[in-house]
Design a protein around this motif. Sequence first.
Motif, PDB file in Angstrom:
ATOM      1  N   HIS A   1       1.068  -1.075   0.066  1.00 51.46           N
ATOM      2  CA  HIS A   1      -0.092   0.283   0.150  1.00 51.46           C
ATOM      3  C   HIS A   1       0.808   1.303  -0.172  1.00 51.46           C
ATOM      4  CE1 HIS A   1      -3.411   2.402   0.564  1.00 51.46           C
ATOM      5  NE2 HIS A   1      -2.886   2.924   1.322  1.00 51.46           N
TER       6      HIS A   1
ATOM      7  N   ARG B   1      -3.814   5.504  -4.958  1.00 50.49           N
ATOM      8  CA  ARG B   1      -4.291   5.395  -3.356  1.00 50.49           C
ATOM      9  C   ARG B   1      -6.282   5.993  -3.689  1.00 50.49           C
ATOM     10  NH1 ARG B   1       0.237   7.723  -0.342  1.00 50.49           N
ATOM     11  NH2 ARG B   1       1.881   5.376  -0.369  1.00 50.49           N
TER      12      ARG B   1
ATOM     13  N   LYS C   1      -9.475   4.212  -3.028  1.00 50.24           N
ATOM     14  CA  LYS C   1     -10.649   4.597  -2.389  1.00 50.24           C
ATOM     15  C   LYS C   1     -12.300   4.871  -2.723  1.00 50.24           C
ATOM     16  CE  LYS C   1      -9.021   5.892   1.977  1.00 50.24           C
ATOM     17  NZ  LYS C   1      -9.134   5.043   2.851  1.00 50.24           N
ATOM     18  N   SER C   2     -11.444   5.208  -4.323  1.00 51.64           N
ATOM     19  CA  SER C   2     -13.258   5.361  -4.825  1.00 51.64           C
ATOM     20  C   SER C   2     -13.918   4.183  -4.884  1.00 51.64           C
ATOM     21  CB  SER C   2     -12.957   6.251  -6.064  1.00 51.64           C
ATOM     22  OG  SER C   2     -12.007   5.237  -7.229  1.00 51.64           O
TER      23      SER C   2
ATOM     24  N   GLU D   1     -13.893   1.299  -2.835  1.00 49.58           N
ATOM     25  CA  GLU D   1     -14.271   1.421  -1.049  1.00 49.58           C
ATOM     26  C   GLU D   1     -15.529   1.817  -1.492  1.00 49.58           C
ATOM     27  OE1 GLU D   1     -11.633   1.766   1.611  1.00 49.58           O
ATOM     28  OE2 GLU D   1     -10.100   1.168   0.495  1.00 49.58           O
ATOM     29  N   LYS D   2     -15.393   2.954  -1.725  1.00 48.04           N
ATOM     30  CA  LYS D   2     -16.975   4.257  -1.867  1.00 48.04           C
ATOM     31  C   LYS D   2     -18.022   3.559  -2.372  1.00 48.04           C
ATOM     32  CE  LYS D   2     -18.033   8.387  -1.818  1.00 48.04           C
ATOM     33  NZ  LYS D   2     -17.991  10.118  -2.881  1.00 48.04           N
TER      34      LYS D   2
END
Length: 184
Positions: free
Chosen positions: A16, A24, A28-29, A31-32
């Motif tokens: 990571h 990153r 994250k997008s 996960e969202k």
Amino acid sequence: MVKQSCSTASDMDVAHERLIPKERGRLKSLEKAASDPYLTPTKPLIQRATQILRVKNDFDQYFQPIFVAFGPIHHPRDDDSRLYRAENSKLQLAAKFIKGCGRTNEEFYNNVKEHLSSLKKCYEQKEQDKWKENWDDDDLAWMFLVDGCAVLYLAHLDVNHYWEKVGCKNIDLVAFFKARYVLA
């Protein structure tokens, strides 16, 4: 099967850290997006055809029953004589279905009344709110009984090719087939 290249949590942390901020952000997008409420599975509810589908005049014909309607969304009111005339035919079909099952009318009716709250939950709340203006629970139970048994009898006739036994002509078949699929 997807193989993981990182076998431990510390290996994943190191991997990571090697990501640049742009990567990153993309992760994250993901996960969202996975937590988006529109992706959460919900129980589909019976509803009217959406306005998007009904906008074009030529599509509206596919969302309106021709001469028989099943279910509370299209159920005829006294002012819709075109659909109201078929109510007696539905009653006859329902009676034949119940008789063919070897159970009493009361057994079927009581079963529908017992499950009425579950049946109502199959429809959008705004549809249920409209019913309150026209029907009480006894009316809805009766409607679900007659319409449901009539549809099941029609399906029985269709699957077993028994149309000739009930004396349907070709024009009747076309109208019933078109109407049968507007079932709300």
